[in-house]
Design an enzyme around this catalytic site. Structure first.
Site, short mmCIF file in Angstrom:
data_model
loop_
_atom_site.label_atom_id
_atom_site.label_comp_id
_atom_site.label_asym_id
_atom_site.label_seq_id
_atom_site.Cartn_x
_atom_site.Cartn_y
_atom_site.Cartn_z
N SER A 149 0.81 -1.22 0.00
CA SER A 149 0.00 0.00 0.00
C SER A 149 0.84 1.27 0.00
O SER A 149 1.61 1.51 -0.92
CB SER A 149 -0.94 -0.06 1.21
N ASP B 80 -3.43 6.40 -2.82
CA ASP B 80 -2.22 5.77 -2.28
C ASP B 80 -1.67 4.71 -3.24
O ASP B 80 -2.20 4.52 -4.34
CB ASP B 80 -2.49 5.20 -0.87
N THR C 209 0.76 -1.46 11.32
CA THR C 209 1.45 -1.65 10.04
C THR C 209 2.91 -1.20 10.06
O THR C 209 3.66 -1.50 9.15
CB THR C 209 0.75 -0.85 8.92
C1 16G Z 1 -4.21 -0.58 7.15
C2 16G Z 1 -5.70 -0.72 7.17
C3 16G Z 1 -6.37 0.61 7.37
C4 16G Z 1 -5.86 1.24 8.63
C5 16G Z 1 -4.37 1.26 8.66
C6 16G Z 1 -3.94 1.61 10.04
C7 16G Z 1 -6.97 -2.29 5.86
C8 16G Z 1 -7.24 -2.79 4.49
N1 16G Z 1 -6.13 -1.29 5.91
O1 16G Z 1 -3.80 0.21 6.09
O2 16G Z 1 -7.72 0.40 7.47
O3 16G Z 1 -6.30 2.56 8.76
O4 16G Z 1 -3.85 -0.03 8.37
O5 16G Z 1 -2.60 1.55 10.10
O6 16G Z 1 -7.48 -2.78 6.85
P1 16G Z 1 -1.91 1.65 11.49
O7 16G Z 1 -2.35 0.49 12.33
O8 16G Z 1 -0.46 1.65 11.13
O9 16G Z 1 -2.33 2.96 12.09
MG MG Z 2 -3.76 1.22 0.43
#
Ligand code: 16G
Ligand code: MG
Length: 543
Positions: free
Chosen positions: A65, A276, A502
């Site tokens: 992503s 993105d 993430t």
């Molecule tokens: C991922 C999630 C998104 C969320 C983000 C939070 C999916 C498909 N995507 O991109 O919804 O806002 O993670 O990221 O679920 P973080 O935990 O790093 O804040």
């Molecule tokens: Mg994305």
């Protein structure tokens, strides 16, 4: 159970190279691309098992992503386009982390535990983003799929929402649309053109926009869309693949930094869009005549859509239960507007699409959006059926039938399988066109509370645990009290801290009524987080 089918599983090429454990998180597995080959191989194996359990096609998307180019990732898509079921996230994490010598026995264990009928055919639909590492990782996944005799249907370079669409269409035997990329483009663009009709501009609305495609796969899809849309909308694409993926561009960068992307010729007061790296997030923005940057994020998009759907339902004299789902990152002003002005229920759920999607399914028409720009609208089958009947019902007035027909086309324009930046963009364009609005007019719907987000590195992000949809820290002890104490000093103040799912960081979000207080609020909270949670590097001073 006969296990002759497992004999091809051991594969020297895809041995586990790293001893660090990796977790199936909100966005699947995501880390440095060079640590992922064995993960992809094993996910290929798992996709086959999942397909057999569900007796349906499963999606496997290779993307990281909005992360930097050197990262990559993989996620599985369940048969109805939804994210992989939580219980299988745990199975995936375990499978990916077991020692090579235990791989076959772990697969056997999954087969037994889940009671998998190995004679069922398995289909895995694969796709990848534009990263350099993606073809190698795809090979690894394909080897895994084939080792368990699964059938691979590869669609090459696609956006994440396109892959979700393809999975759903394959499993619904064309009920949702044709399971091809042509089917995807034609379904969405025909609906767009139908609603727009001949009058391309309207009032303040001009059918031209600037698109920052993050140097990702969205650029390819946007160019393709342009062919289908013809003259109904001019999309001027920047960051179309020649620069570095997601580097100082793309929806995440623009939303978090609140500045325009690089390599972008922002025209004053001109509608601009950022998506993105895998085209499932979108934000709008513009730069005014004083060079001030304005962002219209997922919250603004959600409220625009909600208001328009409410109007169309009223015009068509159809009554359904509308609901809007957000996360704690939604601006407080947007929630106030939804509840008080639109008078639509707003529900807050934890971060991560699966939470939003599941909640939205509870409404007749469920709109969900994260502030970061990921979102879509879900319509119950019964709703679609009623709208279809209204279009042709001779007892209804011409106005009612027209509104119902618009609704039907809006439904076709929306990728209900997951948030889709480009389908969302065409929906927003349709609404602005219908209202005769430019981007400034849209922005006036409500004023965002000043807000800021920062990332902080800590020794171990897992020491921060949260509750209440990620807004309250349970551990480390004392942290939440300290945050509450700071926030209570600010009018309409709100601030929360959570570990990222993430990245190896914690995120801090703050908002309050006065812009001049915002930096102090977030800096003070960052300081207590740093002390309580073991911050790394220099203590945050200014931002
Ligand atoms: C991922 C999630 C998104 C969320 C983000 C939070 C999916 C498909 N995507 O991109 O919804 O806002 O993670 O990221 O679920 P973080 O935990 O790093 O804040
Ligand atoms: Mg994305």
């Amino acid at each position: 159970m006969e296990y002759f089918q497992l004999k091809n599983i051991p594969n020297m090429k895809y041995m586990r190279k790293y001893s660090d454990n990796i977790q199936y998180g909100t966005a699947g597995f995501r880390t440095k691309a060079n640590a992922l080959e064995h993960v992809l191989y094993r996910m290929g194996l798992l996709a086959v098992l999942r397909s057999k359990v569900k007796n349906a096609a499963i999606g496997l998307m290779i993307t990281a992503s909005h992360n930097i180019e050197s990262d990559n990732g993989v996620k599985l898509i369940d048969p109805a386009g939804e994210m992989l079921e939580a219980a299988w996230e745990r199975i995936a994490t375990n499978l990916v982390n077991v020692e090579d010598r235990n791989l076959v026995s772990t697969i056997k264990h999954i087969i037994e535990e889940e009671n998998i009928n190995m004679s069922v055919d398995a289909i895995v639909i694969t796709g990848r983003d534009t990263r350099e590492s993606s073809p190698t990782l795809l090979n690894a996944a394909v080897m895994g799929i084939k080792a368990l005799y699964g059938i691979v249907q590869d669609f090459g370079i696609v956006t994440t929402p396109q892959l979700h669409y393809l999975v759903v269409c394959t499993n619904t035997k064309s009920n949702y649309g044709d399971p091809t990329l042509h089917g995807y483009y034609i379904k969405i663009s025909e609906a767009f053109k139908y609603v727009r009709q001949k009058q391309i501009n309207n009032g303040q609305y001009v059918a031209e926009l600037l698109l920052d495609a993050a140097n990702g796969v969205g650029a390819i899809a946007a160019k393709e869309f342009q062919k289908y849309l013809g003259t109904t909308l001019a999309i001027n694409i920047y960051n179309d693949g020649y620069g570095k993926l997601n580097f100082m561009c793309g929806a995440d960068f623009v939303k978090v930094e609140q500045v325009p992307p690089v390599n972008f010729h922002a025209k004053r007061n001109f509608r601009s869009v950022s998506i993105d790296g895998d085209a499932d997030r979108i934000v709008y923005f513009y730069v005014d005549e004083y060079e001030k940057f304005h962002i219209l994020d997922g919250d603004k998009i959600a409220t625009l859509i909600a208001e328009y759907l409410k109007e169309l339902l009223k015009e068509s004299h159809l009554s359904f239960q509308l609901g809007l789902v957000q996360t704690a990152y939604a601006n407080g002003s947007s929630t106030d507007y939804i509840l008080n002005v639109l008078q639509i229920p707003a529900v807050c759920v934890p971060t991560g699409i699966k939470h939003l999607h599941n909640k939205a399914l509870e409404f007749d028409i469920g709109i969900y959006f994260e502030a970061n720009g990921h979102g879509t609208v879900l319509f119950k089958e019964t709703v679609i059926k009623t709208i279809k009947e209204a279009v042709t019902n001779p007892e209804r007035s011409t106005n009612e039938k027209e509104a119902a027909s618009k609704l039907l086309n809006i439904i076709n324009m929306i990728n209900q399988t997951v948030g889709d930046a480009l389908s969302d963009m065409l929906l927003v364009e349709t609404i602005l066109h219908a209202k005769g609005w430019d981007i400034m007019e849209w922005e006036k719907m409500y004023d965002d509370l000043p807000n800021k987000q920062i990332k902080m590195k800590v020794y171990d992000k897992s020491i921060i645990t949260t509750t209440n949809v990620g807004t309250q820290c349970i551990t480390p002890e004392g942290l939440q009290d300290a945050i509450d104490e700071i926030v209570s000093q600010y009018k309409r103040g709100r601030c929360f801290v959570r570990p990222s799912g993430t990245e190896d960081i914690v995120r801090i979000y703050a908002e309050c009524e006065n812009l001049c207080d915002l930096d102090k609020l977030i800096k003070d909270v960052a300081s207590v987080v740093y002390d309580c949670a073991g911050g790394i590097g220099p203590k945050p001073q200014v931002f």
